[in-house]
Design a protein around this motif. Structure first.
Motif, PDB file in Angstrom:
ATOM      1  N   TRP A   1     -10.896  -6.747   5.033  1.00  0.00           N
ATOM      2  CA  TRP A   1      -9.879  -5.094   4.335  1.00  0.00           C
ATOM      3  C   TRP A   1     -10.453  -4.486   2.354  1.00  0.00           C
ATOM      4  CZ3 TRP A   1      -4.483  -5.278   5.390  1.00  0.00           C
ATOM      5  CH2 TRP A   1      -4.177  -5.078   6.720  1.00  0.00           C
TER       6      TRP A   1
ATOM      7  N   SER B   1       0.290   5.384  -4.482  1.00  0.00           N
ATOM      8  CA  SER B   1      -0.479   6.892  -4.601  1.00  0.00           C
ATOM      9  C   SER B   1      -1.613   6.522  -4.788  1.00  0.00           C
ATOM     10  CB  SER B   1      -0.029   7.710  -5.812  1.00  0.00           C
ATOM     11  OG  SER B   1      -0.134   7.549  -6.994  1.00  0.00           O
ATOM     12  N   ASN B   2      -2.393   7.669  -3.851  1.00  0.00           N
ATOM     13  CA  ASN B   2      -3.560   8.415  -3.947  1.00  0.00           C
ATOM     14  C   ASN B   2      -4.713   6.656  -3.624  1.00  0.00           C
ATOM     15  OD1 ASN B   2      -3.574  10.695  -5.408  1.00  0.00           O
ATOM     16  ND2 ASN B   2      -3.655   9.851  -7.360  1.00  0.00           N
ATOM     17  N   ASN B   3      -4.042   6.768  -2.205  1.00  0.00           N
ATOM     18  CA  ASN B   3      -4.465   5.630  -1.444  1.00  0.00           C
ATOM     19  C   ASN B   3      -4.886   5.564  -0.391  1.00  0.00           C
ATOM     20  OD1 ASN B   3      -2.681   6.352   0.649  1.00  0.00           O
ATOM     21  ND2 ASN B   3      -1.457   4.897  -0.053  1.00  0.00           N
ATOM     22  N   ASN B   4      -5.887   6.495  -0.607  1.00  0.00           N
ATOM     23  CA  ASN B   4      -6.903   6.690   0.796  1.00  0.00           C
ATOM     24  C   ASN B   4      -8.088   5.862  -0.008  1.00  0.00           C
ATOM     25  OD1 ASN B   4      -5.399   8.884   1.856  1.00  0.00           O
ATOM     26  ND2 ASN B   4      -6.668  10.548  -0.220  1.00  0.00           N
ATOM     27  N   ALA B   5      -8.289   5.123  -0.317  1.00  0.00           N
ATOM     28  CA  ALA B   5      -9.808   4.113  -0.455  1.00  0.00           C
ATOM     29  C   ALA B   5      -9.450   2.871   0.008  1.00  0.00           C
ATOM     30  CB  ALA B   5      -9.511   3.324  -2.337  1.00  0.00           C
TER      31      ALA B   5
ATOM     32  N   SER C   1      -8.885   5.310  -8.226  1.00  0.00           N
ATOM     33  CA  SER C   1      -7.700   6.020  -8.357  1.00  0.00           C
ATOM     34  C   SER C   1      -6.557   5.944  -7.437  1.00  0.00           C
ATOM     35  CB  SER C   1      -8.346   7.619  -7.683  1.00  0.00           C
ATOM     36  OG  SER C   1      -9.381   8.054  -8.924  1.00  0.00           O
ATOM     37  N   LEU C   2      -6.157   4.895  -7.443  1.00  0.00           N
ATOM     38  CA  LEU C   2      -4.703   4.318  -7.699  1.00  0.00           C
ATOM     39  C   LEU C   2      -3.529   4.296  -8.353  1.00  0.00           C
ATOM     40  CD1 LEU C   2      -5.482   0.878  -5.725  1.00  0.00           C
ATOM     41  CD2 LEU C   2      -5.293   3.485  -4.663  1.00  0.00           C
TER      42      LEU C   2
ATOM     43  N   LYS D   1       0.852  -1.426   0.144  1.00  0.00           N
ATOM     44  CA  LYS D   1       0.284   0.051  -0.165  1.00  0.00           C
ATOM     45  C   LYS D   1       0.978   1.465  -0.192  1.00  0.00           C
ATOM     46  CE  LYS D   1      -3.327   2.553   2.861  1.00  0.00           C
ATOM     47  NZ  LYS D   1      -3.451   3.126   4.440  1.00  0.00           N
TER      48      LYS D   1
ATOM     49  N   ASN E   1      -8.087   2.948   3.388  1.00  0.00           N
ATOM     50  CA  ASN E   1      -8.153   3.161   4.184  1.00  0.00           C
ATOM     51  C   ASN E   1      -8.498   2.375   6.034  1.00  0.00           C
ATOM     52  OD1 ASN E   1      -7.046   6.230   4.485  1.00  0.00           O
ATOM     53  ND2 ASN E   1      -8.631   7.156   4.241  1.00  0.00           N
ATOM     54  N   ASN E   2      -8.717   1.851   5.680  1.00  0.00           N
ATOM     55  CA  ASN E   2      -9.115   0.752   6.020  1.00  0.00           C
ATOM     56  C   ASN E   2      -9.081  -0.689   6.464  1.00  0.00           C
ATOM     57  OD1 ASN E   2     -10.349  -0.874   4.082  1.00  0.00           O
ATOM     58  ND2 ASN E   2     -12.015  -2.417   5.047  1.00  0.00           N
TER      59      ASN E   2
END
Length: 231
Positions: free
Chosen positions: A47, A30-34, A68-69, A26, A36-37
């Motif tokens: 997960w 980049s843009n790995n907010n999706a 959006s990864l 992870k 977060n769990n």
């Protein structure tokens, strides 16, 4: 002389857990907010994007669609996951050359469609991946010819290469029976191999096809050029 005996305990070094390995993977994105769990190791199968066997909750795949990864797909880290057999990052923003997935010899499914990958794929890119059944590379910017190692996969069942810029002739595929097969909207040309002649014409849409016809009556070869248009 006083002899002192000491018990020495050797503790073997253990590798990282799947959760720790996935957290390192992870971190390369980049843009790995999706994701977060991805926190609690005890609930790994909850997960987001993880695939687990319903019977014994064994982790076996990543399905990271529409997140959006971007960034780097760290194949060397994925290699540390011994049960990984399916990998999908469809509909994201990854770019550049295709990563060296041939290191993941256990993979049975690889889904990279709808990203921004580009460039030629080396001929040996799928060498040794004898378990691979499903390959989806559609709607990227791949160029060059279709890799020989892809055509030689013995268990290939689903193949989607549409919407790239692959060129040259279509190779002879080792596998003759496909569930899904699509090479449309590339820059391929030449004859369709005999082993693929039973495929739906839409699988070759946008392709320049050269057909040689031999007339036994006048011993003349006639050349026909057919351009299959997307309907």
């Amino acid at each position: 002389m006083l002899l002192v005996l000491a018990n020495i305990c050797f503790v073997p070094l253990l590798g990282d857990t799947n959760a720790q390995i996935l957290m390192r993977f992870k971190a390369s994105l980049s843009n790995n907010n999706a994701l977060n769990n991805w926190v609690n190791e005890s609930s790994l199968c909850s997960w987001r994007g993880l695939l687990c066997n319903h019977t014994d909750q064994t982790f076996y795949g990543l399905r990271l669609h529409n997140m959006s990864l971007g960034g780097k797909i760290d194949v060397d880290t994925l290699l540390e996951l011994p049960t990984l057999t399916s990998f999908s990052v469809m509909n994201n923003t990854f770019e550049g050359p295709m990563p060296e997935f041939k290191k993941l010899v256990r993979l049975r499914a690889l889904f990279l469609s709808n990203n921004k990958f580009s460039g030629d794929i080396p001929d040996d890119a799928f060498e040794g991946m004898t378990k691979l059944k499903r390959v989806f590379l559609a709607e990227n910017g791949f160029t060059g010819h279709i890799p020989k190692s892809l055509a030689n996969l013995p268990r290939l069942w689903d193949l989607d290469l549409r919407g790239n810029s692959f060129g040259g002739n279509i190779p002879e595929f080792r596998q003759k029976v496909f569930r899904n097969f699509n090479l449309s909207n590339n820059q391929l040309e030449g004859p369709i191999p005999k082993g693929l002649s039973n495929k739906d014409p839409s699988s070759f849409a946008g392709m320049l096809i050269v057909i040689f016809c031999f007339s036994p009556t006048d011993l003349v070869f006639n050349l026909f050029v057919v351009y299959l248009l997307q309907i």
